[in-house]
Design an enzyme around this catalytic site. Structure first.
Site, PDB file in Angstrom:
ATOM      1  N   GLU A  56     -54.994  14.319  42.268  1.00 43.32           N
ATOM      2  CA  GLU A  56     -55.160  14.539  44.105  1.00 43.32           C
ATOM      3  C   GLU A  56     -57.273  13.506  43.894  1.00 43.32           C
ATOM      4  O   GLU A  56     -57.576  12.569  44.901  1.00 43.32           O
ATOM      5  CB  GLU A  56     -55.589  16.055  44.188  1.00 43.32           C
ATOM      6  CG  GLU A  56     -55.025  16.985  43.994  1.00 43.32           C
ATOM      7  CD  GLU A  56     -54.975  17.653  42.372  1.00 43.32           C
ATOM      8  OE1 GLU A  56     -54.685  18.472  42.783  1.00 43.32           O
ATOM      9  OE2 GLU A  56     -55.004  17.030  41.388  1.00 43.32           O
ATOM     10  N   ALA A 179     -24.652  13.320  21.051  1.00 38.65           N
ATOM     11  CA  ALA A 179     -23.970  12.543  21.038  1.00 38.65           C
ATOM     12  C   ALA A 179     -21.947  13.337  20.397  1.00 38.65           C
ATOM     13  O   ALA A 179     -22.355  13.192  19.652  1.00 38.65           O
ATOM     14  CB  ALA A 179     -24.036  11.299  20.672  1.00 38.65           C
ATOM     15  N   SER A 193     -21.498  10.948  10.946  1.00 37.78           N
ATOM     16  CA  SER A 193     -21.838  10.611  12.585  1.00 37.78           C
ATOM     17  C   SER A 193     -22.375   9.921  13.124  1.00 37.78           C
ATOM     18  O   SER A 193     -23.099   9.890  13.903  1.00 37.78           O
ATOM     19  CB  SER A 193     -22.804  12.062  12.722  1.00 37.78           C
ATOM     20  OG  SER A 193     -24.052  12.555  12.270  1.00 37.78           O
TER      21      SER A 193
END
Length: 392
Positions: A56, A179, A193
């Site tokens: 702000e 994944a 992997s």
């Protein structure tokens, strides 16, 4: 009163601004603000980090700088020109303005001082010292305050999921990312992997690491995959805390995590009955250690681990596996968001190789359904993500 299309436009603009602070503000929330008068943006800003202007105030100062006025810098009163500039203006802010003194003065004081007419708030701040008090102070000062609802309120809450869960549940917000191949496997039968996902997907994960307070793996993953868990290829002001959960045998002096302690902190969380000598050895490598109690099955309680990490300032946690650790956290209800990179590869095999290993449901109708599902193409991969429960 309900927000109109104009209000929605400017509040969305404030939400986008807030994202510029992603990864820099913790433990403070992400906040963006736009101040508007007669269909014209006077100024805009976002919170860039602890000790920096709140959104702000940043927006008010931006507006004053645009007009060539003094911007009410630190230690200065707001200039007389401010009340002329902001008379009749509306402030759009993604989170309820603060009303307490911290590193900076209350934003409510600034909004009242410059004569803002109306404030549109994305979401109430659930922190005990705020939680509606900021809205009340503004209204008591004669400022009209409207709260977003529906889609915009949900977006504002999700944007600060880490802070909100920390305040309301005493736990960090956990995203489990993985994944998997098109046939649903996170590894081959040999345990390999690397790499299932594309380079584009891996770059996105590095960005997520940079945005997180901590990245967590199990001792098995640390031992077999030997990850570094460093945020690479992206701008990163500081590396996340890299955490290994489980036995000390997941680390050795030559582990990537140990060899990169100069680039960012590494923490091993192990059982309370771990030999003191072994912990001392690990600590001699520059690795921090902490202990939690074992559960009946010998694993470390996910809730205890998460509560300890929150005590260390971790609000946003990226869980990278492995499947057994993630399965335990899933069963314990610790995972708030799933992010699965589904990759166009098929490996087949005899092992399950699933991304979550643990106690599951027996009937498909009992399966968990994700909320606010998002499906995005990332290079050749498809990222499917969603939340496991309501916004905090």
């Amino acid at each position: 009163m309900p927000l109109d299309e104009r209000d929605a436009h400017y509040l969305e603009q404030a939400l986008e601004l807030a994202e510029q602070g992603r990864g820099c503000t913790s433990p403070n929330p992400l906040v963006g603000a736009v101040v508007v008068s007669e269909e014209r943006v006077l100024g805009q800003g976002y919170h860039a980090g602890p000790g920096r202007d709140h959104a702000e105030v940043a927006a008010l100062r931006d507006a004053l700088r645009r007009t060539g006025s003094s911007d009410g810098g630190e230690g200065e009163a707001w200039p007389a020109a401010a009340k002329d500039l902001f008379r009749g203006a509306t402030m759009y802010v993604t989170l309820e303005p603060c009303c307490t003194y911290g590193r900076t003065p209350p934003c409510t004081d600034a909004l009242i001082a410059v004569g803002i007419r109306r404030v549109v708030v994305g979401a109430v701040d659930p922190s005990p010292q705020v939680n509606g008090r900021g809205v009340k102070l503004l209204r008591d000062a004669g400022i009209e305050v409207d709260l977003a609802d529906g889609r915009l309120a949900l977006r504002a809450k999700r944007q600060n999921g880490g802070m909100r869960k920390a305040v309301t549940r005493g736990l960090p917000f956990v995203t489990y990312k993985y994944a998997m191949t098109l046939d649903g496997r996170v590894r081959t039968d040999s345990g390999d992997s690397r790499w299932i996902s594309s380079a584009e997907s891996r770059t996105l994960v590095h960005r997520w690491r940079a945005w997180s307070d901590a990245v967590v793996v199990g001792a098995g993953t640390a031992s077999v995959d030997d990850p570094g868990l460093i945020a690479r290829e992206v701008e990163c002001d500081k590396q996340p805390l890299r955490v290994v959960v489980g036995g000390c045998l997941g680390l050795s002096r030559t582990s990537n995590l140990v060899r990169t302690v100069d680039r960012g902190p590494v923490l091993l969380i192990c059982a309370a009955d771990t030999p003191v000598e072994r912990r001392a050895e690990v600590e001699s490598w520059g690795v921090e250690t902490a202990t939690v109690a074992r559960r009946a099955d010998g694993s470390l309680d996910p809730g205890d681990v998460c509560r300890y990490l929150l005590s260390q300032g971790v609000q946003w946690l990226l869980l990278e596996g492995g499947p057994r650790l993630a399965g335990g956290w899933w069963s314990a209800g610790m995972i708030d968001r799933l992010a699965a990179f589904v990759c166009p590869r098929v490996v087949s095999g005899l092992d399950n190789g699933a991304p979550l290993v643990g106690r599951g449901v027996l009937r498909m109708e009992e399966a968990a359904a994700l909320q606010e599902l998002e499906v995005v193409r990332i290079g050749p991969d498809v990222l499917v993500s969603g939340y496991t429960g309501e916004a905090f």
